[in-house]
Design a protein around this motif. Structure first.
Motif, short mmCIF file in Angstrom:
data_model
loop_
_atom_site.label_atom_id
_atom_site.label_comp_id
_atom_site.label_asym_id
_atom_site.label_seq_id
_atom_site.Cartn_x
_atom_site.Cartn_y
_atom_site.Cartn_z
N SER A 32 37.73 39.46 43.12
CA SER A 32 38.24 38.13 43.44
C SER A 32 37.57 37.10 42.56
CB SER A 32 37.98 37.79 44.91
OG SER A 32 38.66 38.67 45.77
N CYS A 33 38.29 36.04 42.26
CA CYS A 33 37.79 34.92 41.48
C CYS A 33 38.15 33.64 42.20
CB CYS A 33 38.39 34.95 40.07
SG CYS A 33 38.06 33.48 39.08
N ALA A 34 37.15 32.97 42.73
CA ALA A 34 37.36 31.72 43.44
C ALA A 34 37.23 30.55 42.47
CB ALA A 34 36.36 31.58 44.58
N ALA A 35 38.28 29.74 42.40
CA ALA A 35 38.31 28.63 41.46
C ALA A 35 38.02 27.30 42.15
CB ALA A 35 39.68 28.54 40.78
N SER A 36 37.33 26.43 41.43
CA SER A 36 37.02 25.09 41.92
C SER A 36 37.46 24.08 40.87
CB SER A 36 35.53 24.95 42.22
OG SER A 36 35.11 25.87 43.20
N VAL A 37 38.75 24.06 40.61
CA VAL A 37 39.31 23.16 39.61
C VAL A 37 40.53 22.44 40.19
CG1 VAL A 37 38.52 24.49 37.62
CG2 VAL A 37 40.75 24.99 38.63
N SER A 38 40.80 21.26 39.67
CA SER A 38 42.00 20.54 40.04
C SER A 38 43.20 21.18 39.35
CB SER A 38 41.89 19.07 39.64
OG SER A 38 40.81 18.45 40.29
N VAL A 63 44.33 49.45 30.21
CA VAL A 63 44.32 49.28 31.67
C VAL A 63 45.72 49.17 32.25
CG1 VAL A 63 42.09 48.10 31.49
CG2 VAL A 63 44.18 46.74 31.77
N LYS A 64 46.74 49.16 31.40
CA LYS A 64 48.11 49.09 31.88
C LYS A 64 48.42 50.26 32.81
CE LYS A 64 50.85 46.42 28.56
NZ LYS A 64 49.77 45.77 27.79
N GLY A 65 49.06 49.95 33.93
CA GLY A 65 49.37 50.95 34.91
C GLY A 65 48.26 51.23 35.88
N ARG A 66 47.07 50.71 35.60
CA ARG A 66 45.93 50.91 36.48
C ARG A 66 45.43 49.61 37.11
NH1 ARG A 66 41.21 52.67 34.60
NH2 ARG A 66 41.46 51.73 32.53
N PHE A 67 45.44 48.53 36.34
CA PHE A 67 44.95 47.23 36.81
C PHE A 67 46.12 46.29 37.04
CE2 PHE A 67 40.46 47.24 34.67
CZ PHE A 67 40.21 48.49 35.22
N THR A 68 46.02 45.46 38.07
CA THR A 68 47.02 44.44 38.35
C THR A 68 46.34 43.11 38.62
OG1 THR A 68 48.52 46.08 39.32
CG2 THR A 68 48.96 43.77 39.79
N ILE A 69 46.71 42.09 37.85
CA ILE A 69 46.19 40.75 38.08
C ILE A 69 47.20 39.98 38.93
CG2 ILE A 69 47.18 39.85 35.92
CD1 ILE A 69 44.71 38.02 35.71
N SER A 70 46.70 39.19 39.86
CA SER A 70 47.56 38.40 40.73
C SER A 70 46.84 37.11 41.09
CB SER A 70 47.97 39.18 41.98
OG SER A 70 46.83 39.52 42.75
N ARG A 71 47.56 36.20 41.73
CA ARG A 71 46.94 34.94 42.12
C ARG A 71 47.51 34.44 43.43
NH1 ARG A 71 47.91 31.24 37.19
NH2 ARG A 71 46.77 29.70 38.48
N ASP A 72 46.70 33.69 44.15
CA ASP A 72 47.11 33.01 45.37
C ASP A 72 46.75 31.55 45.18
OD1 ASP A 72 47.44 31.90 47.90
OD2 ASP A 72 46.72 33.67 48.94
N ASN A 73 47.73 30.76 44.77
CA ASN A 73 47.46 29.37 44.44
C ASN A 73 47.03 28.56 45.66
OD1 ASN A 73 48.03 29.69 41.72
ND2 ASN A 73 50.19 29.12 41.95
N ALA A 74 47.53 28.91 46.83
CA ALA A 74 47.14 28.20 48.04
C ALA A 74 45.65 28.35 48.33
CB ALA A 74 47.97 28.68 49.23
N ASP A 75 45.10 29.51 47.94
CA ASP A 75 43.68 29.79 48.17
C ASP A 75 42.82 29.58 46.93
OD1 ASP A 75 44.03 32.56 50.54
OD2 ASP A 75 44.04 30.39 50.82
N TYR A 76 43.42 29.13 45.84
CA TYR A 76 42.69 28.90 44.59
C TYR A 76 41.94 30.17 44.17
CZ TYR A 76 43.55 23.84 44.46
OH TYR A 76 44.12 22.60 44.37
N THR A 77 42.63 31.30 44.21
CA THR A 77 41.99 32.58 43.95
C THR A 77 42.83 33.45 43.01
OG1 THR A 77 40.98 32.53 46.16
CG2 THR A 77 41.00 34.65 45.01
N VAL A 78 42.14 34.14 42.12
CA VAL A 78 42.76 35.14 41.25
C VAL A 78 42.15 36.50 41.60
CG1 VAL A 78 43.18 35.86 38.87
CG2 VAL A 78 43.04 33.43 39.43
#
Length: 114
Positions: free
Chosen positions: A21-27, A63-78
């Motif tokens: 998880s990556c928690a963001a603190s940006v506007s 990493v194709k087929g093994r890793f998946t990047i996603s985001r939840d903008n409401a939670d400011y998280t990748v």
């Protein structure tokens, strides 16, 4: 003040899974293209995956087929879902803006045992 804080790393066996998880603190987070990078011992930092503001994703060939990047903008998280992990995935994983990266944080350690 670090703007991106990574978490979720740990020790797993080959073939195992881990979710970072990556928690963001940006506007205006939803306008950022975000990326995951990693740095293995004794090697340079390398790009792993990107997700843009439209939700389109791109990743490193190994990493194709093994890793998946996603985001939840409401939670400011990748997220980075990592499956079928291999020892060569062992590294410190970092997140940052894909455009004009900010100061690098401490990252989160991923160790895959053989």
């Amino acid at each position: 003040q670090v703007q991106f804080v990574e978490s979720g790393g740990g020790l797993v066996q080959s073939g195992g899974s881990l979710r970072l998880s990556c928690a963001a603190s940006v506007s205006n987070f939803n306008s950022y293209s975000m990326a995951w990078y990693r740095q293995a011992p004794g090697k340079q930092r390398e790009w792993v995956a990107t997700i843009n503001s439209d939700g389109d994703t791109f990743s490193k060939g190994s990493v194709k087929g093994r890793f998946t990047i996603s985001r939840d903008n409401a939670d400011y998280t990748v997220y980075l879902q990592m499956n079928s992990l291999k020892p060569e995935d062992t590294a410190v994983y970092y997140c940052n803006s894909a455009v004009n990266p900010r100061t690098w944080g401490q990252g989160t350690q991923v160790t895959v045992s053989s």
